[in-house]
Design a protein around this motif. Structure first.
Motif, PDB file in Angstrom:
ATOM      1  N   SER A  36      -6.779  34.983  23.130  1.00 42.27           N
ATOM      2  CA  SER A  36      -5.346  34.783  22.972  1.00 42.27           C
ATOM      3  C   SER A  36      -4.873  35.319  21.631  1.00 42.27           C
ATOM      4  O   SER A  36      -3.845  36.002  21.536  1.00 42.27           O
ATOM      5  CB  SER A  36      -5.066  33.288  23.109  1.00 42.27           C
ATOM      6  OG  SER A  36      -3.744  33.013  22.793  1.00 42.27           O
ATOM      7  N   SER A  71      -2.161  38.640  20.829  1.00 42.06           N
ATOM      8  CA  SER A  71      -0.991  38.643  19.947  1.00 42.06           C
ATOM      9  C   SER A  71      -1.145  39.657  18.823  1.00 42.06           C
ATOM     10  O   SER A  71      -0.216  40.399  18.497  1.00 42.06           O
ATOM     11  CB  SER A  71      -0.777  37.258  19.343  1.00 42.06           C
ATOM     12  OG  SER A  71      -0.268  36.373  20.294  1.00 42.06           O
ATOM     13  N   SER A  82       0.933  33.268  22.339  1.00 46.83           N
ATOM     14  CA  SER A  82       0.139  33.621  23.515  1.00 46.83           C
ATOM     15  C   SER A  82      -0.985  32.628  23.627  1.00 46.83           C
ATOM     16  O   SER A  82      -1.595  32.302  22.640  1.00 46.83           O
ATOM     17  CB  SER A  82      -0.430  35.029  23.340  1.00 46.83           C
ATOM     18  OG  SER A  82      -1.293  35.329  24.388  1.00 46.83           O
ATOM     19  N   TYR A 141      -2.896  36.573  29.698  1.00 50.09           N
ATOM     20  CA  TYR A 141      -2.391  36.150  28.393  1.00 50.09           C
ATOM     21  C   TYR A 141      -1.102  36.898  28.109  1.00 50.09           C
ATOM     22  O   TYR A 141      -1.123  37.984  27.522  1.00 50.09           O
ATOM     23  CB  TYR A 141      -3.404  36.452  27.292  1.00 50.09           C
ATOM     24  CG  TYR A 141      -4.670  35.632  27.400  1.00 50.09           C
ATOM     25  CD1 TYR A 141      -5.757  36.077  28.154  1.00 50.09           C
ATOM     26  CD2 TYR A 141      -4.773  34.411  26.761  1.00 50.09           C
ATOM     27  CE1 TYR A 141      -6.914  35.317  28.249  1.00 50.09           C
ATOM     28  CE2 TYR A 141      -5.924  33.652  26.863  1.00 50.09           C
ATOM     29  CZ  TYR A 141      -6.987  34.111  27.604  1.00 50.09           C
ATOM     30  OH  TYR A 141      -8.123  33.364  27.695  1.00 50.09           O
ATOM     31  N   VAL A 179       2.145  37.826  26.209  1.00 49.90           N
ATOM     32  CA  VAL A 179       2.546  37.706  24.811  1.00 49.90           C
ATOM     33  C   VAL A 179       4.054  37.630  24.756  1.00 49.90           C
ATOM     34  O   VAL A 179       4.741  38.419  25.397  1.00 49.90           O
ATOM     35  CB  VAL A 179       2.063  38.931  24.003  1.00 49.90           C
ATOM     36  CG1 VAL A 179       2.557  38.844  22.569  1.00 49.90           C
ATOM     37  CG2 VAL A 179       0.551  39.013  24.032  1.00 49.90           C
TER      38      VAL A 179
END
Lengths: 408, 283, 600
Positions: free
Chosen positions: A173, A177, A299, A389, A391
């Motif tokens: 995660s 980002s 995220s 994931y 963002v």
């Protein structure tokens, strides 16, 4: 030194106190008799109910995690039952959720796990908190599957074939980002500070996140915060001295990072933040002000559930536990994976179901195309993969705009 | 400069501690009661401020006054119902106070649930002096703490009730002969202590996210302050409270934040060990 | 007391059996183990509480023991059965270190110091990663029995908890237990009975820590995994709650307290917060109604009925003999002894001075005390008489000057040690151990002459020790208190309390007895009886006596020599008639000359 009048009424008070003590003891015994007797002594699989246990904190400093998880599991259980339950060996079973308060205390968790397994016939346990899973593992043994709702991987391994990590990978995660942010920072050697809470999880995850950051071309440092702190000025003063471009909060709780964002801005920080765990905008906006974290990324952004199932789930959970905690969707998808595994194995026996869990897949989970896989980076243990994931970027008026998506 | 920023942060932290500690030392000095429930009062002060500003819509400054009054009232009720019973039974009283603290904290958890709550204060500006950033809310905290300390000192030295408290502290029986009962002194001491705790809670509320367990750490550090500063010694307590606040801040900034708490306790332990080299029985 | 303890032990056994039988699975056994460990903690924190100090770091000893056992069994080949006592020893050592530093203080200061130790040990567990695994903790601690067998573990724990309760019950009934109770009543009075505070409390602290440490080892073995989060700081506080709810004065207190307050959070299926409210609320209510705890209040209520009759009879008897005494007593003044100058003085005081800040309480006081005499000390209030007593009996360090006793210098030797050397003093106020029976008051002081061995002191139930009991009864008879022997000292009327105070001092078998205003507040008849007793002590037992008194009439009847102090200085010394006629004394103190000295 009691004076004389007090002695006369002492006897009366003594009687009163005995009555109180007797009442207290009586309540205890009725309570212990009456507690947790919801329904029949289920789970003994005579074609009735399958018990799914959730051990999570409803009290203590982590209490905010208990309600969303419980609500999410209930939503899943209701959905499974509405779709016809779980079919094994020609019989149809209803799923039932049982919740236990761990108070985030290992011995409580062990006590409740024993209660769940020996008294309530639970064979599939969801436990929140990386520190609570190791003590419960020997208790569960081969008699119960453990779904660890936790960061970190100390409880995973090839020697734990009935433990599965039902969580997303925080370092992935963070990487999502940071990958998005890099071109926007306007420098060739961006600096990121990992500001994680002190602890076993903190050490492990900050190291893993730091590694991913460096792979992306950042120079990464880590500073630990006191997990129970409510004031970050001192630590921020130290951190901001190095002029970082990005501050990554890791799994810091929303209340804490809201204060940290506010105080960082007060100290003159102009850079970005990353919230790789859960983002609770309402708390952030209220405490730090709308737009205080503008330009920052978050995220995974589980709050944008656009499918009908997702919206229904979000509504259910919000009604019961307040502002939406997107991460709770993991527990939702996990129940469906379990159903698929039981039906694949055509058995309720935990070790068989465990093997089947590695073969099934959920195509339209709330989180993406999720399944369990054995992974070397978690000591050859089993963790959930296939998670999306997304963002998002925080706007000046305190809302989140999805800008990218990665699969990990 | 980093050191000045850390100093300012320490003063602000010390200000909160000072308000909590002053209430504690007053109650202990006069009545020999160790009020473990004081941290819970601090927490209730913060939540009262929340209730005033966010639920009832009153302004922040009136909310501070309401918190002071409300917590003073709660404190007096606790004194009359619980603490009065344990006069002369120091140990039992201490345990009862702990039970009280646990009860209030857990009741708070049930009542307020685990939803984090925030108070939006009006003092959101920051005074920037070069690389030094001084949030106005914190300046306000320091000013209020010093002002209240001054007021308390005047009260104890000049007013009738202040002298009454000192009389009870020195000799209960003689004070009673002068017409000052212990109950009256108790009400005054607990009311002031409660008010100070309420103000402290209201002052930190805009700066933190409220939680029912927020009173524990300030209570423990306040105890450190009053033991180091001298029980019943108002000036000493204030100095010690600021000292603890500054120590916490410097350790967090220059070393690691998680070392702040235990470093303070290590320092306290050292001070007390040196101070008590003479055994307690013999003069 | 004996009977009720047996009843409670029986109840516990029955209760345990019920639990193990009634449990359908490992759940109740699990609760049972955790409860029994709480019980051990409560029982082991009690001795220090009896000595009137509340330790807030008992949970730290629990944790230290757990970590010691975990480290020993996972890093070395140590067997779990060896590791358990080793864990206890490590905890006891920690207690020794903590105790030496903090037991010099008392009350709130002691609390903060022990709490600081709790915080520091927690930090140690969290950050000394090499030793303790830091936040990851230590896993894989072996179980005492085969792993899944919770029921067997439960029975082993029953054995351990039972043994702990037994050990502390034995200590409670022994001489040492009585000494701890005396310390809990009054440190100063206990010191004057020869009971040192630091040594005894340190022993209680370390013993309690040993059992806490072993209990911690049990915990580690039971859960098989420990980390800093396993040991919340509230544990140290809850443990005190269990004892206080049941009552610290009785060994059954912690048992009952744990049953009422400690079991519920484990047994009920309620959420943590609801349990918290209920338990703390129940504690509060019980303490408000019965501040001394459930068991103790119950026992006191029972006791109040029976001894009333005995006390009344005793009171009647004492009043009768007092009436006789006043009608027929002829208290005569003593003839001065011929002082043989060649004989070494029993005590020599040279240039004794004591300053409190700028105030000179004593200035260069010099005098001698001769063996066998009765020396009176007079002077106005604030003259420094009690300060002088404190200085010569070891209760205060003189700022300057020296004191010799029987040829050896004793300046600065603490009071409780001087008692063993033969100097005992009484106090103006707080003359008795209120919570102890009259016999126990005297019994606790009686060991000074004998120096009983460790076993006799720590293990032998005091009431089974015929020698000690007989000696105590003899002392009581001499002071005509035998009728009150079993009554609590708090029940004594004022005059008899003062008598008991002197009796306690006499029980220590002193060669020099310092009486501080023994007649204050007594009636004429009581004062005469007291002085008769003092005179007989000197005549029949050869005890050297120094008496501070304001009641000159009574004093001159027994003392052979007198000292007069004024504003810290020795103003006159010599035969009573001469001292009392001294013009300085007359103007500073007497007002008019004292002319009623009658000679035999």
């Amino acid at each position: 030194m009691e004076c004389i009048e007090e002695r006369r009424s002492a006897r009366l008070r003594g009687v009163l106190a005995m009555v109180v003590a007797a009442l207290v003891l009586a309540t205890a015994f009725t309570a212990c008799g009456g507690s947790n007797s919801d329904g029949d002594s289920a789970g003994t699989s005579d074609g009735g109910t399958i018990a799914y246990g959730v051990i999570t904190p409803f009290t203590g400093s982590y209490a905010a995690y208990g309600m969303p998880e419980k609500a999410s599991v209930e939503a899943a259980v209701n959905a499974v039952n509405a779709q016809g339950g779980i079919k094994v060996g020609g019989k149809t079973y209803k799923l039932e959720a049982k919740a236990y308060d761990s108070g985030f205390d290992p011995s409580k968790a062990v006590t409740e796990a024993r209660r769940a397994i020996t008294q309530d016939g639970v064979r599939y346990l969801e436990i929140l908190g990386g520190e609570l899973i190791p003590p419960v593992q020997p208790v569960a043994g081969d008699n119960a599957l453990i779904f660890g709702v936790a960061n970190g991987s100390t409880f995973l391994g090839a020697d734990q074939p009935t433990t599965f990590r039902a969580w997303y990978d925080l370092p992935t995660s963070v990487a999502a980002s940071l990958r998005y942010l890099k071109p926007k920072l306007g420098t060739d050697s961006p600096r990121v500070v990992m500001l994680y809470p002190e602890g076993a999880r903190g050490k492990e995850l900050s190291a893993a996140s730091g590694k991913r950051a460096e792979e992306l071309g950042y120079s990464a440092t880590t500073t630990f915060t006191d997990p129970s702190a409510t004031d970050f000025t001192a630590v921020l003063t130290k951190v901001l001295g190095d002029k970082p471009d990005v501050i990554d909060f890791g799994f810091t709780s929303p209340s804490a990072y809201a204060v940290a964002v506010k105080q960082a801005r007060q100290l003159g920080y102009k850079g970005r933040f990353v919230f790789p765990d859960t983002l609770v905008q309402s708390v952030l906006n209220k405490t730090a002000g709308k737009g205080a974290a503008a330009g920052s990324v978050t995220s995974p952004l589980f709050t944008s559930f656009s499918t009908p199932a997702g919206r229904k789930w979000a509504q259910y959970v919000e009604d019961r536990s307040g502002p939406l905690q997107g991460w709770a969707a993991v527990s939702y998808d996990n129940v469906f994976l379990l159903k698929a595994a039981i039906e694949q194995a055509q058995s309720l026996e935990p070790t068989k179901v465990a093997k089947a869990l590695l073969q099934v897949r959920l195509d339209h989970g709330l989180l993406g195309q999720v399944r369990y896989e054995q992974r070397p980076e978690v000591h050859d243990g089993y963790t959930m993969v296939g998670i999306k994931y997304p963002v998002g970027e925080l706007t000046a008026d305190g809302r989140v705009k999805t800008v990218a998506s990665y699969v990990g | 400069m980093e050191a000045l920023q850390a100093l300012f942060t320490g003063l602000a932290g010390g200000a909160t501690l000072a308000l909590v500690a002053l209430g504690l030392t007053l109650v202990f000095g006069v009545l020999r009661v160790v009020n473990f429930a004081h941290g819970a009062l601090f927490m209730l002060g913060a939540y009262t401020c929340y209730a005033c500003t966010e639920v009832a819509g009153i302004g922040y400054f009136p909310a501070i006054l309401v918190s002071a009054a409300a917590i003073a009232a709660v404190s007096v009720v606790l004194a009359l119902v619980v603490f009065r019973r344990f006069r002369g039974l120091e140990l039992e009283g201490a345990i009862a106070a702990v039970a009280l603290a646990v009860a209030i904290e857990n009741a708070g958890i049930i009542f307020f649930k685990a939803v984090p709550r925030q108070v939006q204060g009006p003092l959101t500006q920051v005074v920037d002096l070069g690389s030094l950033h001084l949030p106005v809310q914190r300046i306000f905290m320091i000013v209020v703490a010093v002002a209240l300390f001054g007021a308390l000192s005047l009260f104890v030295a000049r007013t009738h009730w202040g002298r009454a408290l000192r009389a009870v502290q020195q000799d209960e029986e003689a004070a009673q002969l002068q017409g000052i009962t212990v109950t009256q002194a108790m009400i005054v001491a607990f009311a002031i202590g409660g008010a100070l705790a309420g103000v402290a809670g209201a002052l930190v509320a805009p700066d933190q996210v409220l939680s029912p367990t927020m009173g524990t750490t300030p209570l423990l550090l306040a105890f450190v302050a009053i033991v180091v500063g001298g029980m019943g010694n108002i000036g000493g307590t204030l100095a010690a409270a600021f000292g603890v606040g500054i120590l916490q801040s410097f350790v967090s900034t220059y070393w690691v934040p998680q070392a702040a708490t235990w470093t303070s306790f290590a320092v306290v332990l050292l001070i007390l060990a040196v101070r008590s080299r003479r055994p307690v029985v013999y003069a | 007391m004996r009977r009720s303890a047996l009843i409670l032990v029986a109840l516990l056994a029955v209760g345990s059996a019920l639990w193990a039988l009634g449990a359908n699975g490992s759940y109740y056994a699990n609760v049972g183990v955790l409860t029994l460990l709480s019980l051990t903690l409560a029982v082991s924190v009690r001795p220090l509480l009896v000595g009137c100090e509340a330790s807030f770091c008992h949970g730290a000893f629990y944790a230290v023991g757990a970590y010691a056992v975990a480290i020993l069994t996972t890093r070395t080949d140590c067997s779990i059965w060896l590791a358990l006592p080793a864990g206890g020893v490590v905890a006891a050592l920690a207690a020794f270190v903590i105790g030496v530093v903090s037991l010099r203080s008392t009350g709130a200061t002691f609390f903060v110091m022990t709490f600081s130790f709790l915080v520091l040990t927690t930090a140690l567990f969290q950050y000394a990663t090499g030793l303790t695994g830091g936040f990851n903790g230590i896993s894989g601690v072996p179980s005492l029995v085969s792993f899944a067998d919770v029921a067997s573990f439960y029975w082993v724990t029953v054995g351990f908890a039972g043994a702990s309760v037994l050990v502390f019950a034995i200590v409670d009934r022994s001489r040492w237990g009585l000494e701890l109770r005396a310390l809990g009543e009054s440190y100063a009075l206990a010191a004057s009975a020869g009971i040192g505070r630091l040594g005894n409390l340190l022993g209680a602290f370390a013993l309690g820590a040993f059992f806490a440490g072993v209990a911690g080892g049990f915990y580690a073995s039971f859960i098989s995994f420990i980390s800093p989060t396993s040991f919340s700081f509230w544990l140290s506080i809850y443990v005190l709650t269990y004892v206080m709810v049941g009552g610290a004065r009785s060994i059954a207190g912690p048992v009952v307290g744990t049953a009422i307050v400690g079991v519920l959070p484990l047994l009920s299926g309620w959420s943590d917060a609801s349990s918290g409210v209920f338990v703390s609320g129940a504690t509060l209510v019980i303490l408000l109604l019965l501040p001394r705890g459930v068991v103790v209040s119950g026992l006191e209520a029972l006791r109040r009925r029976a001894p009333q009759r005995r006390s009344t009879r005793a009171a009647e008897g004492t009043l009768a003999s007092a009436a006789q005494a006043s009608s027929g007593s002829v208290v005569r003044a003593r003839a001065p002894r011929r002082i043989d100058r060649a004989e070494q003085p029993l005590m020599r005081v040279e240039q004794l001075s004591k300053h409190f800040g700028g105030v000179a309480a004593l200035s260069e006081v010099t005098f001698e005390v001769h063996a066998g005499e009765v020396l009176g000390i007079i002077g106005p209030n604030g003259a420094g008489k009690t300060t002088l007593f404190n200085a010569i009996s070891g209760f205060s360090r003189p700022s300057r000057g020296r004191v010799w006793f029987e040829g050896e210098e004793i300046t600065g030797v603490p009071g409780h040690r001087l008692v063993h050397r033969g100097i005992t003093r009484t106090f103006q106020a707080s003359t008795v151990f209120e919570g102890l029976s009259v016999r126990d008051n005297v019994l606790v002081a009686g060991a000074v002459g004998e120096r009983p061995g460790v076993l006799r002191r720590l293990v032998l139930p005091l009431h089974r020790d015929p020698g000690a009991t007989a000696a105590a009864d003899r002392v009581l008879e001499r002071f005509e208190l035998q009728g009150w022997a079993d009554a609590p000292a708090a029940d004594l009327p004022y005059g008899l309390r003062k008598m008991l105070g002197v009796a306690i001092a006499m029980a220590t078998g002193p060669r020099l007895l310092c009486l501080d205003e023994p007649l204050a507040g007594l009636s004429e008849a009581e004062a005469d009886r007291m002085m008769d007793a003092v005179a007989s002590l000197s005549d029949q037992h050869g005890v050297t006596i120094v008496v501070i008194e304001h009641r000159i009439r009574s004093l001159v009847r027994v003392c052979e020599r007198m000292l007069a102090l004024d504003a810290g200085c020795l103003v006159a010394e010599g035969e009573p008639a001469a001292v009392l006629a001294n013009p300085e004394i007359v103007s500073a103190y007497l007002g008019t000359p004292f002319t009623e000295v009658a000679h035999a």
